[in-house]
Design a protein around this motif. Sequence first.
Motif, PDB file in Angstrom:
ATOM      1  N   GLN A   1       0.820  -1.214   0.000  1.00  0.00           N
ATOM      2  CA  GLN A   1       0.000   0.000   0.000  1.00  0.00           C
ATOM      3  C   GLN A   1       0.850   1.259   0.000  1.00  0.00           C
ATOM      4  O   GLN A   1       0.492   2.246  -0.632  1.00  0.00           O
ATOM      5  CB  GLN A   1      -0.965   0.001   1.191  1.00  0.00           C
ATOM      6  N   SER A   2       1.992   1.232   0.686  1.00  0.00           N
ATOM      7  CA  SER A   2       2.859   2.413   0.681  1.00  0.00           C
ATOM      8  C   SER A   2       3.481   2.641  -0.699  1.00  0.00           C
ATOM      9  O   SER A   2       3.741   3.771  -1.080  1.00  0.00           O
ATOM     10  CB  SER A   2       3.961   2.280   1.738  1.00  0.00           C
ATOM     11  N   LEU A   3       3.687   1.579  -1.444  1.00  0.00           N
ATOM     12  CA  LEU A   3       4.293   1.707  -2.770  1.00  0.00           C
ATOM     13  C   LEU A   3       3.304   2.130  -3.850  1.00  0.00           C
ATOM     14  O   LEU A   3       3.684   2.788  -4.804  1.00  0.00           O
ATOM     15  CB  LEU A   3       4.952   0.382  -3.178  1.00  0.00           C
ATOM     16  N   VAL A   4       2.040   1.760  -3.706  1.00  0.00           N
ATOM     17  CA  VAL A   4       1.058   2.075  -4.754  1.00  0.00           C
ATOM     18  C   VAL A   4       0.373   3.419  -4.529  1.00  0.00           C
ATOM     19  O   VAL A   4      -0.358   3.881  -5.398  1.00  0.00           O
ATOM     20  CB  VAL A   4       0.003   0.958  -4.923  1.00  0.00           C
ATOM     21  N   ARG A   5       0.576   4.031  -3.379  1.00  0.00           N
ATOM     22  CA  ARG A   5       0.081   5.379  -3.084  1.00  0.00           C
ATOM     23  C   ARG A   5      -1.392   5.562  -3.434  1.00  0.00           C
ATOM     24  O   ARG A   5      -1.757   6.390  -4.262  1.00  0.00           O
ATOM     25  CB  ARG A   5       0.908   6.417  -3.811  1.00  0.00           C
ATOM     26  N   GLY A   6      -2.240   4.738  -2.856  1.00  0.00           N
ATOM     27  CA  GLY A   6      -3.672   4.922  -3.012  1.00  0.00           C
ATOM     28  C   GLY A   6      -4.294   4.191  -4.178  1.00  0.00           C
ATOM     29  O   GLY A   6      -5.507   4.079  -4.258  1.00  0.00           O
ATOM     30  N   ARG A   7      -3.476   3.697  -5.124  1.00  0.00           N
ATOM     31  CA  ARG A   7      -4.045   2.909  -6.214  1.00  0.00           C
ATOM     32  C   ARG A   7      -4.429   1.537  -5.674  1.00  0.00           C
ATOM     33  O   ARG A   7      -3.960   1.112  -4.639  1.00  0.00           O
ATOM     34  CB  ARG A   7      -3.031   2.737  -7.351  1.00  0.00           C
ATOM     35  N   SER A   8      -5.271   0.849  -6.378  1.00  0.00           N
ATOM     36  CA  SER A   8      -5.715  -0.470  -5.951  1.00  0.00           C
ATOM     37  C   SER A   8      -4.790  -1.539  -6.524  1.00  0.00           C
ATOM     38  O   SER A   8      -4.745  -1.740  -7.735  1.00  0.00           O
ATOM     39  CB  SER A   8      -7.155  -0.697  -6.416  1.00  0.00           C
ATOM     40  N   LYS A   9      -4.026  -2.194  -5.671  1.00  0.00           N
ATOM     41  CA  LYS A   9      -3.142  -3.299  -6.051  1.00  0.00           C
ATOM     42  C   LYS A   9      -3.174  -4.323  -4.934  1.00  0.00           C
ATOM     43  O   LYS A   9      -3.223  -3.976  -3.759  1.00  0.00           O
ATOM     44  CB  LYS A   9      -1.689  -2.846  -6.219  1.00  0.00           C
TER      45      LYS A   9
END
Length: 151
Positions: free
Chosen positions: A30-38
């Motif tokens: 979650q910290s790496l995708v910065r709010g995107r859904s992954k």
Amino acid sequence: MFYRLNGLSVRMPALRERTDMPELVASVLQSLVRGRSKRLDADAMALVMSHHWPGNVRELHQVLRAAIALSGGSEIVRREHFDDCWVATAIGTPALEAPRALGQSTVMADVQNELIHRTLAQLSGNRSQAARALGISRATLYRKLARHNRG
């Protein structure tokens, strides 16, 4: 006169000793995708959990960052998005050794270049998006591309 104070010592367990790995993986993701859904699919999570993790949290960051970049626009990070050498290590298969004539920096540069070009291909050549996906600045991306084109 100087005094050394040791008020607090903190021992961080190695990743392989942690009991909260699924939560840590989710947090790093979650910290790496910065709010995107992954999210990782079940097979990818099993792969991450089975790895011996000789490194620390930075290793986990780098492994996930590369997989996210290679997953492109997909919401799900799958096993095939992970680096083949890392997968071989994670499942206990010895990875192919680089020829001795090639220096370590040459091999790493080739791997890095491959990751950059795969990311660019997945993002239709958009260099700004590729730099963001790789976690580097656009200037760094341009510099790495120029260095590879010279050499």
